[in-house]
Design a protein around this motif. Structure first.
Motif, PDB file in Angstrom:
ATOM      1  N   LEU A   9       0.566  -1.109  -0.192  1.00 58.29           N
ATOM      2  CA  LEU A   9       0.111  -0.230  -0.447  1.00 58.29           C
ATOM      3  C   LEU A   9       0.668   1.020   0.016  1.00 58.29           C
ATOM      4  O   LEU A   9       0.413   2.562  -0.048  1.00 58.29           O
ATOM      5  CB  LEU A   9      -0.835  -0.082   1.412  1.00 58.29           C
ATOM      6  N   ALA A  10       2.051   1.509   0.826  1.00 59.28           N
ATOM      7  CA  ALA A  10       3.065   2.172   0.480  1.00 59.28           C
ATOM      8  C   ALA A  10       3.562   2.855  -0.662  1.00 59.28           C
ATOM      9  O   ALA A  10       4.012   3.540  -1.056  1.00 59.28           O
ATOM     10  CB  ALA A  10       3.768   1.814   1.445  1.00 59.28           C
ATOM     11  N   ARG A  11       2.826   2.213  -2.151  1.00 56.46           N
ATOM     12  CA  ARG A  11       3.821   2.535  -3.607  1.00 56.46           C
ATOM     13  C   ARG A  11       3.125   3.263  -4.008  1.00 56.46           C
ATOM     14  O   ARG A  11       1.725   3.775  -3.543  1.00 56.46           O
ATOM     15  CB  ARG A  11       3.794   0.929  -4.090  1.00 56.46           C
ATOM     16  N   ARG A  12       3.090   4.255  -4.740  1.00 59.55           N
ATOM     17  CA  ARG A  12       2.311   5.186  -5.200  1.00 59.55           C
ATOM     18  C   ARG A  12       1.331   5.555  -4.369  1.00 59.55           C
ATOM     19  O   ARG A  12      -0.175   5.723  -4.333  1.00 59.55           O
ATOM     20  CB  ARG A  12       1.334   4.100  -6.164  1.00 59.55           C
ATOM     21  N   LEU A  13       1.723   6.555  -3.803  1.00 62.54           N
ATOM     22  CA  LEU A  13       0.636   7.274  -3.087  1.00 62.54           C
ATOM     23  C   LEU A  13       0.396   8.458  -3.535  1.00 62.54           C
ATOM     24  O   LEU A  13       0.213   8.891  -3.964  1.00 62.54           O
ATOM     25  CB  LEU A  13       1.670   8.016  -1.651  1.00 62.54           C
ATOM     26  N   THR A  14      -0.854   8.585  -2.860  1.00 61.55           N
ATOM     27  CA  THR A  14      -1.496  10.188  -3.043  1.00 61.55           C
ATOM     28  C   THR A  14      -1.385  11.358  -2.836  1.00 61.55           C
ATOM     29  O   THR A  14      -0.689  10.977  -1.781  1.00 61.55           O
ATOM     30  CB  THR A  14      -3.034   9.734  -2.795  1.00 61.55           C
ATOM     31  N   HIS A  15      -1.601  12.131  -4.016  1.00 69.91           N
ATOM     32  CA  HIS A  15      -0.110  12.849  -3.583  1.00 69.91           C
ATOM     33  C   HIS A  15      -1.255  14.130  -2.481  1.00 69.91           C
ATOM     34  O   HIS A  15      -2.255  14.746  -3.077  1.00 69.91           O
ATOM     35  CB  HIS A  15       0.226  14.006  -4.726  1.00 69.91           C
ATOM     36  N   TYR A  16      -0.978  14.044  -1.497  1.00 69.75           N
ATOM     37  CA  TYR A  16      -1.779  15.352  -0.180  1.00 69.75           C
ATOM     38  C   TYR A  16      -0.163  16.555   0.194  1.00 69.75           C
ATOM     39  O   TYR A  16      -1.014  16.969   1.356  1.00 69.75           O
ATOM     40  CB  TYR A  16      -1.791  15.016   0.548  1.00 69.75           C
ATOM     41  N   ASP A 106      -5.360   1.726 -20.454  1.00 70.09           N
ATOM     42  CA  ASP A 106      -6.100   1.801 -19.611  1.00 70.09           C
ATOM     43  C   ASP A 106      -4.951   0.195 -18.420  1.00 70.09           C
ATOM     44  O   ASP A 106      -5.111   0.551 -17.722  1.00 70.09           O
ATOM     45  CB  ASP A 106      -7.234   1.296 -20.062  1.00 70.09           C
ATOM     46  N   VAL A 107      -4.883  -0.949 -19.160  1.00 73.43           N
ATOM     47  CA  VAL A 107      -3.772  -1.539 -18.678  1.00 73.43           C
ATOM     48  C   VAL A 107      -2.819  -1.025 -17.949  1.00 73.43           C
ATOM     49  O   VAL A 107      -2.623  -0.496 -16.441  1.00 73.43           O
ATOM     50  CB  VAL A 107      -3.313  -2.857 -19.349  1.00 73.43           C
ATOM     51  N   GLU A 108      -2.052   0.046 -18.946  1.00 72.52           N
ATOM     52  CA  GLU A 108      -0.836   0.278 -18.494  1.00 72.52           C
ATOM     53  C   GLU A 108      -1.057   1.603 -17.269  1.00 72.52           C
ATOM     54  O   GLU A 108      -0.015   0.828 -15.915  1.00 72.52           O
ATOM     55  CB  GLU A 108       0.255   1.499 -19.801  1.00 72.52           C
ATOM     56  N   GLU A 109      -1.858   2.033 -17.146  1.00 75.35           N
ATOM     57  CA  GLU A 109      -1.877   3.285 -16.616  1.00 75.35           C
ATOM     58  C   GLU A 109      -2.071   2.870 -14.772  1.00 75.35           C
ATOM     59  O   GLU A 109      -2.119   3.524 -13.897  1.00 75.35           O
ATOM     60  CB  GLU A 109      -2.969   4.226 -17.140  1.00 75.35           C
ATOM     61  N   MET A 110      -3.691   1.590 -15.222  1.00 79.20           N
ATOM     62  CA  MET A 110      -4.119   1.145 -14.209  1.00 79.20           C
ATOM     63  C   MET A 110      -2.902   0.450 -13.018  1.00 79.20           C
ATOM     64  O   MET A 110      -3.119   0.435 -12.162  1.00 79.20           O
ATOM     65  CB  MET A 110      -5.358   0.180 -14.391  1.00 79.20           C
ATOM     66  N   ILE A 111      -1.949   0.287 -14.038  1.00 78.69           N
ATOM     67  CA  ILE A 111      -1.228  -0.932 -13.028  1.00 78.69           C
ATOM     68  C   ILE A 111      -0.350  -0.108 -12.507  1.00 78.69           C
ATOM     69  O   ILE A 111       0.099  -0.342 -11.480  1.00 78.69           O
ATOM     70  CB  ILE A 111       0.143  -1.768 -14.440  1.00 78.69           C
ATOM     71  N   SER A 112       0.479   0.760 -13.025  1.00 78.65           N
ATOM     72  CA  SER A 112       0.969   2.196 -12.867  1.00 78.65           C
ATOM     73  C   SER A 112       0.632   3.102 -11.870  1.00 78.65           C
ATOM     74  O   SER A 112       1.770   3.531 -10.784  1.00 78.65           O
ATOM     75  CB  SER A 112       1.834   2.643 -13.789  1.00 78.65           C
ATOM     76  N   ALA A 113      -0.608   3.777 -11.276  1.00 75.43           N
ATOM     77  CA  ALA A 113      -1.278   4.558 -10.598  1.00 75.43           C
ATOM     78  C   ALA A 113      -1.151   3.955  -9.628  1.00 75.43           C
ATOM     79  O   ALA A 113      -1.889   4.492  -8.664  1.00 75.43           O
ATOM     80  CB  ALA A 113      -2.536   5.118 -11.784  1.00 75.43           C
ATOM     81  N   GLN A 114      -2.177   2.393  -8.995  1.00 76.55           N
ATOM     82  CA  GLN A 114      -1.992   1.779  -8.194  1.00 76.55           C
ATOM     83  C   GLN A 114      -1.414   1.097  -7.615  1.00 76.55           C
ATOM     84  O   GLN A 114       0.321   0.411  -8.362  1.00 76.55           O
ATOM     85  CB  GLN A 114      -3.182   1.069  -8.852  1.00 76.55           C
ATOM     86  N   PRO A 115      -1.703   0.908  -6.015  1.00 75.90           N
ATOM     87  CA  PRO A 115      -0.224   0.644  -5.279  1.00 75.90           C
ATOM     88  C   PRO A 115       0.383  -1.363  -5.441  1.00 75.90           C
ATOM     89  O   PRO A 115      -1.339  -2.195  -4.445  1.00 75.90           O
ATOM     90  CB  PRO A 115      -0.545   0.891  -3.928  1.00 75.90           C
ATOM     91  N   MET A 116       0.662  -1.671  -6.461  1.00 73.87           N
ATOM     92  CA  MET A 116       0.657  -3.073  -6.493  1.00 73.87           C
ATOM     93  C   MET A 116       1.729  -3.538  -6.735  1.00 73.87           C
ATOM     94  O   MET A 116       2.516  -2.699  -7.226  1.00 73.87           O
ATOM     95  CB  MET A 116      -0.537  -3.494  -7.735  1.00 73.87           C
ATOM     96  N   ASP A 117       2.428  -4.277  -6.728  1.00 75.79           N
ATOM     97  CA  ASP A 117       4.002  -5.302  -6.670  1.00 75.79           C
ATOM     98  C   ASP A 117       4.012  -6.001  -7.395  1.00 75.79           C
ATOM     99  O   ASP A 117       5.170  -6.117  -8.030  1.00 75.79           O
ATOM    100  CB  ASP A 117       3.953  -6.125  -5.121  1.00 75.79           C
TER     101      ASP A 117
END
Ligand code: FES
Length: 567
Positions: A9-16, A106-117
């Motif tokens: 979950l610590a990957r690709r954090l939402t920017h706040y 869609d696949v590239e962006e959803m893999i890249s944007a979401q926190p998965m290993d």
């Protein structure tokens, strides 16, 4: 710590503007789904969910995701399925090909944007496997593919029935007046009777076999039928393997190498595989900066026999290939020519896999010394009508037409084709060449599977089964005939195909790998100058993006800015 080195979950954090706050907030929201703190601390394996009410071939995806998730949990990970586009071949207008690149984005962006290993890619129908592989290659996160698997055959009047070579065979009989409307309705009821992808060596099956050859799925899993329990067991093991992949950081760029792509080309030829696969393989390889050359295709085609006896080239179906050992025996027969250094998602090299090599049964998978055909299934043609290339599936064509010259019967568009092909007054003879223009990637038709032009009704009724057909369109992997496809540059991009006129002479020579328009250059210049202005591009949205950026078939019809290195 860089984002790349964070996990879960610590990957690709939402920017706040406050990373600790972002992680605390993310965990808090994730806990609302019922996960414990311990589960949320595990490596995360995303699972792309391509189930859709508009995709019959993916009917088994929910069950596969359940099995993959089981494997992920057992291996200590947290499985998180997420939706991506799904492309059901027969449910999309004007053609699924238009949307392959959209799905890949869609696949590239959803893999890249979401926190998965790591990610497990789940797909099967024609465009979904290439789109998943393209997106995953660009995202370059550890990834493993699970295909939905092929459907089973059924029976009609004692004959085996399986989508979709038989779809076309029975439809041709209907068009020729050999069977009644009631009979074609009965065939329609029985063509597609289980979940899974088309039952022959069409595009979906070819891409599944190429994905296994590339190393992007577990060995031995490409051909398992959709409804077989082994398919679920393979999904479970794939889920477990995805957790290990994350730890090993084994990425698509480590697996889809020039050696792996060259192996895939050889296997494509030995399968007598779909013409579409050359486009998709070029697109996947292009995402990693690897070029698939038509010259290399021709080189390999001369030394690679067709070994797999499946429709549309041969007689059998995917369930028979599975029973004959799947892809393993095909690789076993080709082993001496394959580059053993290529490795798969297992981390094992092809040479290590083939240390215990299996061989063909002599029927479904032929022995190398008794092949279906001595030379490969596909050849590339070039010439004045196709300066940048065209493709012919010679294993599914009538070799009596390979060295021929004919009079062009020209259709300027799909609408023109539909309006005139069955006109009793159409000026057409059995030895003519049917030519379709404006059906390439940049056309409004967006390169549909329309290159399998129907035999004009009056000739079909007279018993004509095959004619030379030429276009910038594609052809279903399940179709057959002397059909030259992917002519590049296409007519809509100003290629010579746009200059062909009714009555011109065209020469096809498969021996010389040539396709020539026998019209002198002076006349072609006059025609070129008189070409009407191209139609206005689509005004907005994805179609505009596609029109502005789509490349020709030799570049895999990818969008220019999505290939390695961008435009
Ligand atoms: Fe999905 Fe043929 S329609 S694989």
């Amino acid at each position: 710590m860089t984002d790349e080195r964070k996990h879960g979950l610590a990957r690709r954090l939402t920017h706040y503007g406050d990373a600790d706050f972002a992680l605390y907030l993310r965990r808090s929201f994730a806990k609302s789904m019922g996960y414990s703190h311990d589960m949320l601390s595990r490596p995360i394996v995303g699972i792309s969910n391509t189930a859709s009410g508009f995709n019959n071939c993916h009917r088994g995806v929910p069950e596969l995701i359940e099995a993959i998730s089981r494997g992920v949990v057992a291996a200590g990970g947290l499985p998180l399925p997420f939706p991506v586009s799904s492309l059901g071949e027969v449910f999309l207008h004007p053609t699924s090909m238009l949307y392959r690149n959209l799905m890949a984005m869609d696949v590239e962006e959803m893999i890249s944007a979401q926190p998965m290993d790591a990610v497990v890619l789940v797909g099967g129908c024609d465009k979904t496997v290439p789109a998943l592989l393209m997106g995953a290659a660009s995202a370059d996160l550890p990834a493993i593919l699970v295909v939905t698997g092929p459907m089973m055959t059924s029976r009609y009047q004692g004959e085996r029935l399986g989508a979709c070579t038989d779809c076309r065979g029975w439809w041709a009989r209907y068009r020729a007046g050999e069977i009644s409307p009631q009979q074609i309705r009965e065939v329609e009821d029985g063509l597609v009777t289980t979940a899974g992808t088309c039952a022959v060596m069409g595009t979906a099956s070819t891409m599944a076999c190429l994905a296994e050859t590339l190393g992007m799925m577990l060995p031995g899993t490409a051909t398992i039928p959709a409804v077989h329990a082994d398919r679920l067991r393979a999904a479970e093991v794939s889920g477990a393997r995805a957790v290990a992949l994350a730890a090993e950081d084994l990425r698509p760029s480590h697996i889809v190498t020039p050696a792996a792509v060259d192996n895939a080309l050889r296997v494509l030829l030995a399968l007598g595989g779909s013409t579409n696969a050359i486009i998709h393989l070029s697109a996947v390889a292009g995402r990693l900066g690897i070029r698939v050359s038509l010259e290399r295709l021709n080189e390999l085609s001369e030394i690679t026999p067709v070994l797999v006896d499946l429709k549309p080239t041969g007689e059998h179906y995917m369930e028979d290939l599975f029973a004959a050992g799947g892809l393993g025996p095909v690789l076993g027969e080709l082993a001496d020519d394959l580059d053993g250094s290529a490795r798969s998602v297992t981390g094992v090299t092809l040479a290590e896999r083939l240390a215990e090599r299996t061989f063909g049964d002599g029927q479904v998978v032929r022995r190398r010394e008794m092949p279906v055909a001595e030379r490969g299934g596909l050849v590339a043609l070039k010439g004045s009508l196709a300066p940048d290339g065209a493709i012919l599936k010679r294993s599914a064509a009538d070799d009596r037409l390979f060295e021929s010259e004919g009079r062009a019967v020209v259709f300027s568009s799909l609408d023109d084709l539909a309006a005139r092909i069955d006109d009793p007054d159409l000026d057409v003879e059995p030895n003519d060449f049917l030519v379709l223009q404006n059906a390439g990637p940049k056309s409004t038709a967006a390169m549909p599977e329309a290159g399998y032009l129907p035999i004009p009704a009056k000739l079909a009724r007279a018993g004509v089964k095959d004619m030379v057909r030429l276009s910038d369109a594609r052809m279903s992997g399940t179709a057959y005939g002397t059909v030259v496809l992917h002519i590049a540059p296409e007519a809509a991009a100003g290629g010579p195909l746009a200059l062909v006129r009714q009555g011109d002479r065209i020469r096809l020579s498969v021996a010389d790998r040539r396709l020539d328009l026998l019209v002198d250059e002076a006349e072609l210049s006059v025609r070129r100058a008189a070409l009407p202005p191209p139609p206005a591009p689509p005004g907005r949205g994805y179609r505009r993006l596609h029109f502005d950026h789509v490349l020709q078939a030799p570049e895999g019809c990818d969008l220019d800015f999505l290939r390695a290195g961008g435009a």
